[in-house]
Write an enzyme that holds these catalytic residues in place. Structure first.
Site, mmCIF file in Angstrom:
data_model
loop_
_atom_site.group_PDB
_atom_site.id
_atom_site.type_symbol
_atom_site.label_atom_id
_atom_site.label_comp_id
_atom_site.label_asym_id
_atom_site.label_seq_id
_atom_site.Cartn_x
_atom_site.Cartn_y
_atom_site.Cartn_z
ATOM 1 C CB CYS A 116 40.433 34.417 39.797
ATOM 2 S SG CYS A 116 41.947 35.146 40.450
ATOM 3 C CG HIS A 256 39.705 36.214 36.192
ATOM 4 N ND1 HIS A 256 39.570 37.208 37.131
ATOM 5 C CD2 HIS A 256 40.940 35.646 36.403
ATOM 6 C CE1 HIS A 256 40.656 37.233 37.889
ATOM 7 N NE2 HIS A 256 41.501 36.301 37.466
ATOM 8 C CG ASN A 286 43.860 38.996 38.858
ATOM 9 O OD1 ASN A 286 42.713 39.032 39.318
ATOM 10 N ND2 ASN A 286 44.511 37.872 38.654
#
Ligand code: UT7
Length: 329
Positions: A116, A256, A286
């Site tokens: 990520c 994020h 996500n």
């Protein structure tokens, strides 16, 4: 003379068409819309359903849009870095597949695997080629097809992730706009909490590994949650202190998008008012390497030249960091 900086001069996103709702997930695993929304903030996520398409195809769509928007000829791209953990294949890299598919004949490229945090790692790496005067057009792609490594019988992970891509153009700027500073961190001990068990040299694919569902994302959510809040909060604070920034100097915080509760905690610990924190997790879930450029894409019209922006991420590895930039257009 003003130092040469790497500035983002355009951003473009691309999402596959199919939208997977919480209501559909309720029919697949033992979960509820209420649980997903209250524990993660996610309502929908996009999923790549077309057989034969992969991460590079999402990258191609985003980069094509980016070139059009920035009036760039494909031959002008000198370097393309692709952040991904779900590349088309284990090898070769997806960056060069994207270059081949769009006809970027003068570019070389490589992938960055930092889960990520991949987009931040790639952005910082790409900026160095601009700052040193080596290149004038560098494309950074953040793309993941998380649905290709998610077990849709595991309620703990299948509700969180989605597929998506964002790409930015980096060009030199001598007005002081662009990437100012980055703090990137890693702790390999975090690999125990978030990983794929098989498929690499540690445990090559076998019938047994497939039967044991070891080619899917494994996550021990709680320790990852705690480490994510701590990692992003500390990276933001260190970066702000190093650059003598106060909260009121920052126009936007771009975190994020892993979990709305993580974003809220980080914003709270850093005293950021929620109206200056970009959040689109409700739409996309996500998307791993895609979350930060997809936020910039969604907010592009609201960003103003000279705005101070902080990007922050945390992901598998563990990897994390924060980047401070001045928006350039
Ligand atoms: O992006 C890169 C890094 N990743 C992250 O930052 C993710 C970090 N972790 C998280 O976001 C959260 O830990 C999760 C969203 C993954 C899980 O939320 P949580 O509040 O930490 O839940 P939990 O794992 O502690 O589970 C609480 C309960 C459990 O039931 P019991 O044992 O208390 O009876 C789970 O089985 O919730 C259950 N549960 C669910 N229930 C309904 C887990 N997933 C679901 C679900 N629907 N989808």
């Amino acid at each position: 003379m003003q130092r040469k900086l790497a500035a983002i001069t355009g951003v473009q996103g691309y999402l596959p068409e199919y939208v997977l709702t919480n209501q559909e997930l309720e029919t697949m695993v033992d979960t509820t819309d209420e649980w997903i929304l209250s524990r993660t903030g996610i309502k929908t996520r996009h999923i790549l359903k077309d057989d034969g398409l992969a991460a590079s195809d999402l990258g191609v769509e985003a980069v094509k849009g980016l070139l059009e928007k920035t009036n760039t000829k494909v031959e002008e791209i000198e370097l393309l870095i692709c952040a991904t953990v779900t590349g088309d294949r284990v090898f070769p890299d997806t960056a060069n597949t994207i270059c081949d598919k769009i006809g970027a004949k003068n570019a070389f490229g490589f992938d960055i695997n930092a889960a990520c945090s991949g987009f931040l790692y790639a952005l910082t790496t790409g900026s160095k080629f601009i700052e040193t005067g080596t290149y004038k057009k560098v494309v950074i792609v953040g793309v993941d097809v998380m649905s290709s490594i998610i077990d849709y019988t595991d309620r703990a992970t299948c509700v969180i992730f989605g597929d998506g891509c964002g790409a930015v153009m980096l060009e030199p700027n001598e007005e002081g706009l662009g990437l100012q500073d980055s703090i990137l961190r890693a702790d390999g001990n975090g690999r125990h909490y978030l990983h794929m068990k098989a498929g690499g040299s540690l445990k090559p694919p076998s019938i047994e590994s497939v039967q044991a569902k070891e080619h899917f994302v494994y996550q021990d959510g709680r320790p990852v949650f705690k480490a994510a809040v701590k990692g992003m909060t500390n990276a933001i604070k260190d970066l702000m202190e190093k650059n003598k920034l106060q909260t009121e100097d920052i126009a936007w915080l771009v975190p994020h998008q892993a979990n709305k509760r993580i974003i809220d905690s980080v914003a709270d610990f850093c005293n950021f008012p929620t109206e200056r924190v970009m959040v689109n997790i409700q739409k996309y879930g996500n998307t791993t390497s895609g979350t930060i450029p997809l936020c910039l894409w969604d907010w592009e019209k609201q960003l103003k030249k000279g705005d101070n922006v902080i990007l922050t991420a945390f992901g598998g590895g563990f990897t994390w960091g924060a980047t401070y930039l001045k928006w350039a257009y």
